[in-house]
Write a protein that holds these residues in place. Structure first.
Motif, PDB file in Angstrom:
ATOM      1  N   MET A 220       0.841  -1.205   0.000  1.00 23.16           N
ATOM      2  CA  MET A 220       0.000   0.000   0.000  1.00 23.16           C
ATOM      3  C   MET A 220       0.874   1.252   0.000  1.00 23.16           C
ATOM      4  O   MET A 220       0.624   2.207  -0.737  1.00 23.16           O
ATOM      5  N   LEU A 221       1.907   1.220   0.822  1.00 25.67           N
ATOM      6  CA  LEU A 221       2.799   2.379   0.925  1.00 25.67           C
ATOM      7  C   LEU A 221       3.528   2.609  -0.399  1.00 25.67           C
ATOM      8  O   LEU A 221       3.657   3.746  -0.869  1.00 25.67           O
ATOM      9  N   ARG A 227       2.803   6.954  -6.630  1.00 28.31           N
ATOM     10  CA  ARG A 227       1.832   7.874  -7.240  1.00 28.31           C
ATOM     11  C   ARG A 227       2.111   9.320  -6.845  1.00 28.31           C
ATOM     12  O   ARG A 227       1.969  10.225  -7.664  1.00 28.31           O
ATOM     13  N   ALA A 228       2.530   9.518  -5.603  1.00 30.58           N
ATOM     14  CA  ALA A 228       2.857  10.888  -5.164  1.00 30.58           C
ATOM     15  C   ALA A 228       4.045  11.428  -5.972  1.00 30.58           C
ATOM     16  O   ALA A 228       4.054  12.590  -6.361  1.00 30.58           O
ATOM     17  N   ASN A 256      11.567   4.226  -1.815  1.00 37.25           N
ATOM     18  CA  ASN A 256      12.130   5.452  -2.390  1.00 37.25           C
ATOM     19  C   ASN A 256      13.233   5.141  -3.409  1.00 37.25           C
ATOM     20  O   ASN A 256      13.405   5.851  -4.397  1.00 37.25           O
ATOM     21  N   LYS A 257      13.958   4.041  -3.161  1.00 33.80           N
ATOM     22  CA  LYS A 257      15.023   3.558  -4.057  1.00 33.80           C
ATOM     23  C   LYS A 257      15.996   4.665  -4.463  1.00 33.80           C
ATOM     24  O   LYS A 257      16.386   4.752  -5.652  1.00 33.80           O
ATOM     25  N   GLY A 258      16.325   5.529  -3.546  1.00 31.37           N
ATOM     26  CA  GLY A 258      17.313   6.577  -3.821  1.00 31.37           C
ATOM     27  C   GLY A 258      16.830   7.679  -4.752  1.00 31.37           C
ATOM     28  O   GLY A 258      17.613   8.525  -5.172  1.00 31.37           O
ATOM     29  N   ILE A 373      -3.971  14.708   1.763  1.00 28.54           N
ATOM     30  CA  ILE A 373      -3.718  13.764   2.859  1.00 28.54           C
ATOM     31  C   ILE A 373      -4.053  12.356   2.371  1.00 28.54           C
ATOM     32  O   ILE A 373      -5.162  12.096   1.909  1.00 28.54           O
ATOM     33  N   ILE A 374      -3.076  11.469   2.462  1.00 27.09           N
ATOM     34  CA  ILE A 374      -3.305  10.067   2.105  1.00 27.09           C
ATOM     35  C   ILE A 374      -3.189   9.289   3.412  1.00 27.09           C
ATOM     36  O   ILE A 374      -2.080   9.098   3.931  1.00 27.09           O
ATOM     37  N   ASP A 375      -4.306   8.872   3.973  1.00 21.69           N
ATOM     38  CA  ASP A 375      -4.220   8.216   5.290  1.00 21.69           C
ATOM     39  C   ASP A 375      -4.642   6.751   5.220  1.00 21.69           C
ATOM     40  O   ASP A 375      -4.966   6.236   4.145  1.00 21.69           O
TER      41      ASP A 375
END
Ligand code: ZN
Length: 442
Positions: A220-221, A227-228, A256-258, A373-375
């Motif tokens: 999910m993260l 997408r962000a 994040n992969k750098g 906000i993505i909660d």
């Protein structure tokens, strides 16, 4: 054998239990009542023990007065299990504190933060699944379990009057992302050996089904972070989760992969991730960590100039008043928010009015600044109804004492046990704080 249910049996928080065999007592957990602590100033938190006890911030250990306490065992590093140790362990100067390596590291750092250079008791770091004799009557084993902080354990006390298992907190996760899967076979083996008394958490016993794996939360993260990043150029992306949730923080860094530079902001993030980095659980070598007001303000100025270069991980997922994200939302830490900035909250509010209210205020402040906000990007670290039923079947205890909750919670677990053939008042015991149970031999 006597069992003292001292804290966490009339509320969610300040967990503490003690087991007495012969003339020896072993304490399990010494936690803070988080709702009470959150509302206190630093000064109020330094109040003398009787005052903190009166306020309900720490467990009431007066039933143990004059007892021969030979050890304090702590199940894991969450503050509602560990938080009161630096305050209360002095009452038992001869008792070593027995914990897994990560919990030991957190405890040492916490004691320093609380303004005390050390804890006087000896801290014994004990690896999972290795029994250790203590005193004349006990052997202690910290049995590996999956939860939302590294090195969590079920405390297993073996005594000549029977074995006591203390299972606060856990979930059954066969696909975790940081440590090993839950060891079902080992649990069954312990069950075959025989469990006289099981104290087990009931926090989510009133929720049907099973808890989701951490693998799902990571997916999910990954989806929302990607997408962000794609959504807009030059947007700020901020992830906030529990500072002790090392698996989730590691997931954010891995995902994040750098692509962006990762910066962590907040005191508790430094504490928990520092302990994890020292034990090789997290690679923090490329991550900048800031905790002081001045340096946070400076770093935010730097980020503002080129938002798309950074991924911020901050404290404040519960909307805590002093946390970095809350201060940013309030404008106390100036930040040039815009409508493309995204705040990903990788947790749910802890279901308590104080947390829910604080989270509401945080979200309102962010909305007023037009932030996206993505909660709900989260999987809980606690077992639900069908997980708890599995444990009852695998460990097959003679007696069950539901813990980690008030009556509505503990009775929900009692009901599961009754469906499994237990009888209320006979072998499933509903307890409250301060109750002492005499467990008969045989
Ligand atoms: Zn916990």
């Amino acid at each position: 054998m006597r069992i003292y249910t001292l804290g966490g049996f009339s509320e969610v928080g300040r967990n503490m239990t003690a087991v007495e065999v012969g003339r020896e007592v072993v304490i399990i957990d010494m936690g803070y009542h988080m709702d009470k602590i959150i509302g206190m100033s630093d000064e109020e938190r330094e109040a003398p023990l009787p005052e903190l006890r009166k306020q309900g911030a720490i467990p009431d250990d007066t039933p143990l007065k004059g007892k021969n306490v030979i050890a304090i065992v702590v199940s894991h590093g969450h503050l509602d299990h560990l938080g009161a140790v630096p305050k209360m362990a002095d009452n038992y100067p001869k008792a070593p504190i027995i914990v897994t390596p990560y919990t030991a590291e957190v405890l040492k750092r916490m004691a320093k933060e609380e303004g005390r250079s050390h804890i006087n008791n000896r801290i014994v770091s004990l690896k999972h699944n290795t029994p250790k004799n203590i005193g004349k009557n006990f052997s202690v084993e910290l049995v590996y379990v999956t939860h939302s902080i590294p090195h969590s354990a079920m405390v297993l006390l073996r005594t000549k009057e029977g074995n006591v298992a203390y299972l606060n907190d856990f979930k059954i996760d066969f696909t975790p992302t940081l440590e090993q899967p839950f060891q079902k076979q080992y649990f069954k083996k312990i069950g075959k050996e025989g469990i006289k008394v099981l104290l087990m958490e009931s926090l989510r016993a009133d929720e049907t089904s099973r808890s989701s794996s951490e693998k799902i939360a990571k997916e999910m993260l990954k989806d929302v972070v990607n997408r962000a990043y794609q959504e807009s150029k030059n947007n700020a992306v901020i992830v906030s989760t529990f500072s002790s949730h090392i698996a989730r923080i590691k997931a954010a860094i891995d995902i994040n992969k750098g692509r962006r530079e990762v910066i962590m902001l907040g005191r508790s993030l430094k504490l928990y991730t520092g302990a994890a980095a020292d034990l090789g659980l997290l690679d923090r070598s490329k991550v900048r960590v800031h905790t002081k007001r001045k340096s946070i303000i400076n770093v935010l100025k730097e980020v503002e100039k080129d938002k798309e270069k950074y991924l911020l991980i901050t404290t404040g997922n519960q909307g805590e008043y002093d946390a970095v994200l809350t201060r940013m939302a309030r404008g106390e830490y100036p930040f040039n928010w815009n409508k493309n900035d995204e705040v990903i909250i990788s947790s749910n509010p802890i279901p308590h009015p104080v947390n829910i209210a604080q989270r509401y205020v945080l979200e309102r402040m962010l909305r007023e600044r037009n932030v996206r906000i993505i909660d709900g990007v989260h999987a809980s670290g606690h077992a639900r109804k069908e997980d708890l039923r599995d444990i009852i079947r695998w460990l097959n205890p003679e007696i069950l004492i539901p813990s980690h909750g008030y009556l509505a919670k503990t009775s929900a677990l009692a009901e599961v046990a009754m469906q499994e053939g237990y009888e209320l008042g006979k072998n499933v015991l509903l307890s409250t704080n301060g109750k002492v149970w005499d467990i008969k031999k045989g």
